[in-house]
Design an enzyme around this catalytic site. Structure first.
Site: not given
Length: 247
Positions: A96, A98-99, A122, A15, A10-11, A89
């Site tokens: 992203g 992660d989405r 974020t 993890k 992540g930003n 999408y």
């Protein structure tokens, strides 16, 4: 099924998690600098046979190269990776990853619901996963720390304010007013978005996740499910979907 290594870059943190079949066995939140050593220790201890990495930032490929050198079945998740859902999408190159992992995890947990996954990091991402197995998109807005920082950065006189401190709806000085606006304003935004989606989609479900989810869970009036590990669970589903049997 097998022992899998799932990495979410992540930003602010990395993890790393170990899954045995669908069971989360171990996870760590690491600094980017510590990640290669700690992930290598995880691999020594659990001997994963498949691995997947999801990243939303530009970074050194040291960690990915280390994992690749030890696990042949390695996936870097992006907007074009095969996933066990329909991805509607339109701009996959800017999606992203992660989405994608989040909505895969949501559909697996609640397949009979239209799921709105709200990830608080974020940025806040709102991600609609319809029960017909289709990811439709959603919305992106500034997260809690970004809101506080932006008020200081883009004005001449507003101070830099952190999350810690008095939090009152009626602020009594500039620090408490900024904190009230950022945090209660964000909670009101989330409640409003949930309400708007709920009016449009029957069999609706809202899921809260992300680094700031625990902080906001008690501040949101809408009925929500909270799952801090949803992204990691989604990554595990995706790597299993792409690699049925280790090579």
């Amino acid at each position: 099924m097998s022992v899998n290594l799932c990495i979410d870059w992540g930003n602010t943190h990395v993890k790393a998690a170990i899954f045995d079949n669908d069971t989360l066995q171990k996870q760590f939140s690491l600094s980017p600098e510590a990640a290669p050593v700690k992930v290598a220790e995880l691999m020594d201890a659990f001997k994963p046979v498949k691995a997947i990495m999801c990243s939303v930032v530009e970074h050194s490929d040291e960690l990915a190269q280390m994992v690749k050198s030890r696990i042949k079945s390695f996936i870097t998740l992006d907007g074009y990776t095969r996933v066990p859902i329909n991805n509607a999408y339109l701009s996959s190159d800017t999606l992203g990853p992660d989405r994608l992992a989040l909505v895969c995890g949501a559909h697996a947990a609640f397949p009979d619901k239209n799921n709105l996954v709200i990830s608080l990091g974020t940025c806040i991402t709102y991600n609609l996963m319809q029960k017909n197995k289709t990811f439709r998109g959603g919305a992106i807005s500034p997260g809690m720390h970004m809101r506080l920082k932006a008020m200081h950065t883009f004005t001449d006189k507003l101070p830099e304010v952190g999350v810690d401190g008095d939090l009152l709806l009626l602020g009594y000085d500039t620090h408490s007013c900024m904190r009230s606006g950022a945090i209660f304003g964000m909670a009101a935004e989330i409640d409003g978005m949930i309400s708007n989606y709920e009016k449009q989609y029957p069999e609706f479900n809202a899921i809260l996740t992300g680094g700031d989810a625990a902080y906001f869970a008690s501040k949101i009036k809408s009925k929500i499910f909270a799952d801090p590990d949803l992204l990691l669970k989604g990554l595990n589903l995706i790597v299993n979907y792409n690699v049925s049997f280790p090579r």
